[in-house]
Scaffold this active site. Sequence first.
Site, PDB file in Angstrom:
ATOM      1  N   PRO A  64       0.831  -1.216   0.000  1.00 49.22           N
ATOM      2  CA  PRO A  64       0.000   0.000   0.000  1.00 49.22           C
ATOM      3  C   PRO A  64       0.862   1.262   0.000  1.00 49.22           C
ATOM      4  O   PRO A  64       0.914   2.017   0.967  1.00 49.22           O
ATOM      5  CB  PRO A  64      -0.806  -0.138   1.290  1.00 49.22           C
ATOM      6  CG  PRO A  64       0.111  -0.887   2.213  1.00 49.22           C
ATOM      7  CD  PRO A  64       0.880  -1.843   1.336  1.00 49.22           C
ATOM      8  N   LYS A  65       1.531   1.527  -1.132  1.00 53.26           N
ATOM      9  CA  LYS A  65       2.551   2.577  -1.194  1.00 53.26           C
ATOM     10  C   LYS A  65       1.997   3.892  -1.729  1.00 53.26           C
ATOM     11  O   LYS A  65       1.216   3.906  -2.684  1.00 53.26           O
ATOM     12  CB  LYS A  65       3.720   2.106  -2.060  1.00 53.26           C
ATOM     13  CG  LYS A  65       4.453   0.895  -1.480  1.00 53.26           C
ATOM     14  CD  LYS A  65       5.725   0.585  -2.244  1.00 53.26           C
ATOM     15  CE  LYS A  65       6.515  -0.530  -1.547  1.00 53.26           C
ATOM     16  NZ  LYS A  65       7.822  -0.756  -2.166  1.00 53.26           N
TER      17      LYS A  65
END
Length: 244
Positions: free
Chosen positions: A114-115
Amino acid sequence: MDIGTILGTSSTPVNGPAYPHGPYRFVGPEYLNITYRTDPDAFRAVVPEPLDVDEPLVRFEVIRMPDSSGLGDYTESGQVLRVRHQGEPADYIHSMYLDNAPAIALGREASAYPKKAGAPRLYTDSDTLVGTLDYGSLRVATATMGFKHTPIGEREARAEIAAPTYMLKTIPGYDGRPRICELVRSQITDLTIRGAWTGPARLQLFEHALAPLADLPVLEIVGATHVLTDLTLPRAEPVHDYLA
């Protein structure tokens, strides 16, 4: 451009892909990990089924990645939640912020990390290891730890980094509804511990609407580690399809 060329491209744009084909070897990553107890209700509200919750423990981490195959030199930071899956202790990656576009694209597209773009730093200030995270021009986290106060064993260091890791991958279709919605699993196996330490630590989180780390408030620091490693990230595998 024929179909074989299209299918052999690692990512778009095809004339200059955002990232190359793997494997991705990371030489010399340096971790600052601070584990803290947070509000149980806030914790449970962000842990997706079918993962289970025991204690509401969060690991705030800042990681220097100075030598990353195909990606270069960058730093990342985020929150990892202590969970269980089918009785097995595991980590769930809740959020990640980093300063490298290829690593963001690779993490989101080829895996399920989840960047988002952010500005983390990890550095030594006199006798203190310092990790910070800025989102835009605003500070959202400051972590400090005594520099290399007490060595810890390899087994404890591996437990900090190499637990089974779960992530939530959600990609919308062209109609706006989910096209992919999966829980995926990964686990580092090719890991070398170069050194590991613990020491006194503190962590401050600051409110931000789009980098809401403070939604999991710091109630009690329960541990801190500083770990130097080499590692390879394996491919993630889906373990639960929410659309099935």
